[in-house]
Scaffold this active site. Structure first.
Site, PDB file in Angstrom:
ATOM      1  N   LYS A  72      -1.161   5.688   5.831  1.00 34.72           N
ATOM      2  CA  LYS A  72      -2.819   5.256   6.196  1.00 34.72           C
ATOM      3  C   LYS A  72      -3.722   6.535   6.184  1.00 34.72           C
ATOM      4  O   LYS A  72      -3.247   7.539   5.969  1.00 34.72           O
ATOM      5  CB  LYS A  72      -2.846   4.459   7.253  1.00 34.72           C
ATOM      6  CG  LYS A  72      -1.805   3.281   7.479  1.00 34.72           C
ATOM      7  CD  LYS A  72      -2.292   2.236   6.629  1.00 34.72           C
ATOM      8  CE  LYS A  72      -1.195   1.467   6.093  1.00 34.72           C
ATOM      9  NZ  LYS A  72      -0.636   0.104   6.914  1.00 34.72           N
TER      10      LYS A  72
HETATM   11  C1  LIG Z   1       0.213  -0.828   7.148  1.00 35.89           C
HETATM   12  C2  LIG Z   1      -0.469  -2.317   7.355  1.00 35.89           C
HETATM   13  C3  LIG Z   1       0.046  -3.008   8.703  1.00 35.89           C
HETATM   14  C4  LIG Z   1       0.908  -2.571   9.613  1.00 35.89           C
HETATM   15  O1  LIG Z   1       0.757  -1.288  10.247  1.00 35.89           O
HETATM   16  P1  LIG Z   1       1.794  -0.661  10.877  1.00 35.89           P
HETATM   17  O2  LIG Z   1       1.112   0.332  11.711  1.00 35.89           O
HETATM   18  O3  LIG Z   1       2.741  -0.100   9.965  1.00 35.89           O
HETATM   19  O4  LIG Z   1       2.621  -1.501  11.730  1.00 35.89           O
HETATM   20  C5  LIG Z   1      -0.403  -4.295   8.779  1.00 35.89           C
HETATM   21  N1  LIG Z   1      -1.331  -4.594   7.922  1.00 35.89           N
HETATM   22  C6  LIG Z   1      -1.726  -4.039   6.670  1.00 35.89           C
HETATM   23  C7  LIG Z   1      -2.803  -4.861   5.848  1.00 35.89           C
HETATM   24  C8  LIG Z   1      -0.978  -2.977   6.620  1.00 35.89           C
HETATM   25  O5  LIG Z   1      -1.312  -2.106   5.344  1.00 35.89           O
END
Ligand SMILES: *Cc1c(COP(=O)(O)O)cnc(C)c1O
Length: 374
Positions: free
Chosen positions: A184
């Site tokens: 992210k």
């Molecule tokens: C990455 C992601 C998540 C989950 O995030 P984590 O921190 O890995 O649990 C949820 N929704 C979307 C759209 C994502 O891209």
């Protein structure tokens, strides 16, 4: 042959590494002062006087938020057909039903109209996803939710630093959930944050985050619920504090690289193949194009292998969620969400991360155009 350019890579600076080492040496490595400092810093960054709680993942945060607003068995939550599995999985885990709605082909985002058409008497919440860092058109979504008495839990996993009409995602509305997974726009290695307005959520969130524990009327520790265990460590929080310092620079670098992608690709690709360019508020979590695989008579695996042979790493964000085995077996028909089905079949994520250069973008575009021309 150059080494493979990955589709994403985190940037951790030496100051952050030094802060992490200091936390490791401090004797306090689980949840403590660094967690509180990260929550304060996120609150200031997002603005709007919001409450902030960090936790071990956005998946955990989304589940905590839905539980705190009372989602449970017999309820429905409206979720995009184009998103990561977590958005729908957390609904199922609470005994509720995810109701999918289709997204725009180029925006990859839901609209208030599509959400309105999916509301039933069982709907309790809607979960817009700001796909790839492009803000959902939130004013009509929030107005609809207020009019129909629904909670809005924004899956803002892609959208830390995204602005909607100049306003930071998370600074307005009901509840937003950010992810700090390494892919992210900023990371705590693993982690997430909930940003929300309603202080009545704080107690249920804190209890769910840590064993259902809080103080009773006499000030003694007591257990009030069968809570979970989602607290972030100070080591992870120190990474996040360092990342947040750099976030605006990261997102600016992402936007500049994407401008170069558009300059190279807009003259050469059909408009449908490119995502919506958005505005200055787009945080560009990923840059993904649609490849007309059927017309090219190749599979996506073959496309990815050809790009790899040219030194370019490619990701897939995401296959259509109603088309995944679990959701098909629950009775969903992926063909009912044609844009998500087409995006899911044709999407490829091209490399984009802050340490890339325009020369890297050129390498990617040269490779892409050569594979498309074959
Ligand atoms: C990455 C992601 C998540 C989950 O995030 P984590 O921190 O890995 O649990 C949820 N929704 C979307 C759209 C994502 O891209």
């Amino acid at each position: 042959m150059n080494e493979i350019l990955p589709f994403t890579r985190p940037s951790i600076d030496e100051a952050t590494i030094a802060d992490v080492v200091a936390v490791l040496r401090s004797g306090w490595i689980a949840s403590g002062p660094k967690v509180l400092e990260l929550e304060r810093a996120l609150g200031e960054y997002v603005g709007g006087g919001r409450k902030v709680r960090v936790m071990t993942s956005a998946t955990g945060g989304l589940e905590m938020a839905l539980k705190a607003v009372g989602v449970g068995p017999g309820h429905e939550v409206i979720v995009p057909a184009m998103t990561f599995a977590a958005s729908a999985n957390v609904v199922v885990r609470l005994g509720a039903r995810p109701v999918f709605v289709d997204v725009g082909l180029r925006s990859r985002n839901v609209t208030a109209e599509a959400i309105a058409a999916a509301i039933t008497p069982r709907t309790r919440a809607v979960m817009p996803v700001h796909f790839a860092g492009l803000a959902v058109d939130m004013d009509p979504v929030n107005a609809l939710a207020t009019a129909r008495g629904l909670r809005v839990v924004e899956d803002a996993a892609h959208a830390i630093g995204t602005r909607y009409r100049g306003r930071m995602i998370g600074s307005f509305g009901d509840i937003a959930c950010f992810s700090f997974h390494p892919n992210k726009n900023m990371t705590t290695i693993e982690g997430g944050a909930l940003v929300y307005a309603d202080d009545r959520l704080t107690l249920p969130l804190d209890r769910e985050r840590f064993h259902g524990i809080s103080k009773d009327a006499a000030g003694n520790v007591d257990v009030f619920d069968a809570g979970g265990k989602y607290n972030l460590t100070d080591v992870a929080a120190a990474v996040g504090i360092g990342q947040l310092r750099q976030l605006d620079g990261f997102n600016k670098a992402r936007r500049a690289l994407v401008s170069h992608y558009f300059a190279r690709l807009e003259p050469r690709l059909d408009a449908d193949m490119l995502p919506l360019p958005g505005d200055e508020g787009h945080s560009w979590h990923v840059f993904a194009v649609l490849v007309p695989l059927a017309r090219l008579r190749i599979t996506r695996d073959e496309f990815i292998a050809r790009m790899r042979a040219l030194g370019i790493g490619v990701g897939v964000h995401y296959p259509s969620l109603p088309g995944m085995t679990y959701y098909r077996e629950l009775g969903n028909d992926p063909a009912a969400y044609p844009n998500a089905a087409r995006i899911g079949a044709e999407t490829v994520t091209l490399p984009l991360f802050p340490a890339m250069t325009n020369a890297d973008v050129d390498r990617v575009c040269d490779a892409l155009l050569s594979v498309l021309a074959d």
